[in-house]
Design an enzyme around this catalytic site. Sequence first.
Site, PDB file in Angstrom:
ATOM      1  N   GLY A 280      48.355  31.501  29.617  1.00  0.00           N
ATOM      2  CA  GLY A 280      47.476  32.062  29.083  1.00  0.00           C
ATOM      3  C   GLY A 280      46.623  32.901  29.839  1.00  0.00           C
ATOM      4  O   GLY A 280      45.336  33.477  29.740  1.00  0.00           O
TER       5      GLY A 280
ATOM      6  N   LYS B 203      36.948  48.490  35.991  1.00  0.00           N
ATOM      7  CA  LYS B 203      35.712  47.449  36.774  1.00  0.00           C
ATOM      8  C   LYS B 203      34.990  48.312  38.013  1.00  0.00           C
ATOM      9  O   LYS B 203      33.951  48.186  38.292  1.00  0.00           O
ATOM     10  CB  LYS B 203      36.272  46.245  36.837  1.00  0.00           C
ATOM     11  CG  LYS B 203      36.610  45.359  35.779  1.00  0.00           C
ATOM     12  CD  LYS B 203      37.227  44.046  36.143  1.00  0.00           C
ATOM     13  CE  LYS B 203      37.597  43.126  34.872  1.00  0.00           C
ATOM     14  NZ  LYS B 203      38.544  42.046  35.342  1.00  0.00           N
TER      15      LYS B 203
END
Length: 344
Positions: free
Chosen positions: A209, A227
């Site tokens: 995940g 970012k």
Amino acid sequence: MAREVRFLLCGFGRVGRGFARLLAGKREKLRAGYGLDLRLAGVGELMGSLHRPAGLDPGAAADFFAAHKGFGGHPALQAGWKGLDLIGKAEAELLVEATPTDIRTGEPALGHIRAALAKGMHVVSANKGPFIRNFGELRALAAERGASLKLSAAAAAALPTLDVAQTCLAGAEIRAIEGVLNGTSNFILTRMRGGMDYASALAEAQRMGIAEADPTLDVEGHDTANKLALIANVCMGSELRPEDVDRTGITGLAGEQIREEAARGRVMRLVGRAERGENGRVRARVAPEALPPDHPLAAVDGAEKGITYVTDTMDRVTVLGGKSDPRGAAAALLKDLINIYRAP
């Protein structure tokens, strides 16, 4: 006595529901430790929103949404309302923005944040889209309306990138930023250093995940560039857009190359760099780099992240770690919210 704060939450995906559940689990600690009684007055979603002025049970709302794949049938449902309707009609003093990110347009979060700030509402956001191209505008609107605007959850989630720059480095000039800002790419590079090939490392990250089914934004460096642009714009006063960042991802790296660097004592990382030149302009790039073992970012293993600030008066300051998942982003949202109301 605890201060009652009525707030709205737009976006009820993994981060939004994670925030709701985190709030439900920490409600008494927030009262006792920070004097805050946080009341969820509404949840904005595209297919209908919840609104209950007296307050919703955040944990129950998250469970209902997960079980029913939406809010259909909920007693507090406003079927015709989207996020903007909720912000316009509900009485609240703060917006938590957790809708999916659209880097190109910033919507729908950009519209949500503009509307909230125009009403004088404080805003905390996990969505970086509105700030990459519109940070100056939104910061000015917040100042004009006397509202707080917090976005540390949008800049590497639980890693306190903006907190360190804006609070711990106050008074210093940030001359350069170096960051390992994407947990997926770093996990893959760590596994490849240990002997895996790229495909196997990516498959493991997806099973755990850590990586999305489509990992393109992560492994090709887009997430790091986004970012980096956001952090540089907030902390260095630049006006970078993602397309201004020179970008090379990790997909072209061979395992043999990574292991050869390891044999020399060097560690391959996907590094985002922003530096202010002699002309005052900030230039930025994202690319794999073989870092020497004494570089602080060489210690960032697995899915963790890290950032280094190079300053004029405090030298080099680095922060590492931070949970790299929706719960980490939810925790950063809660931290920003707390800090708006924390006594100086």
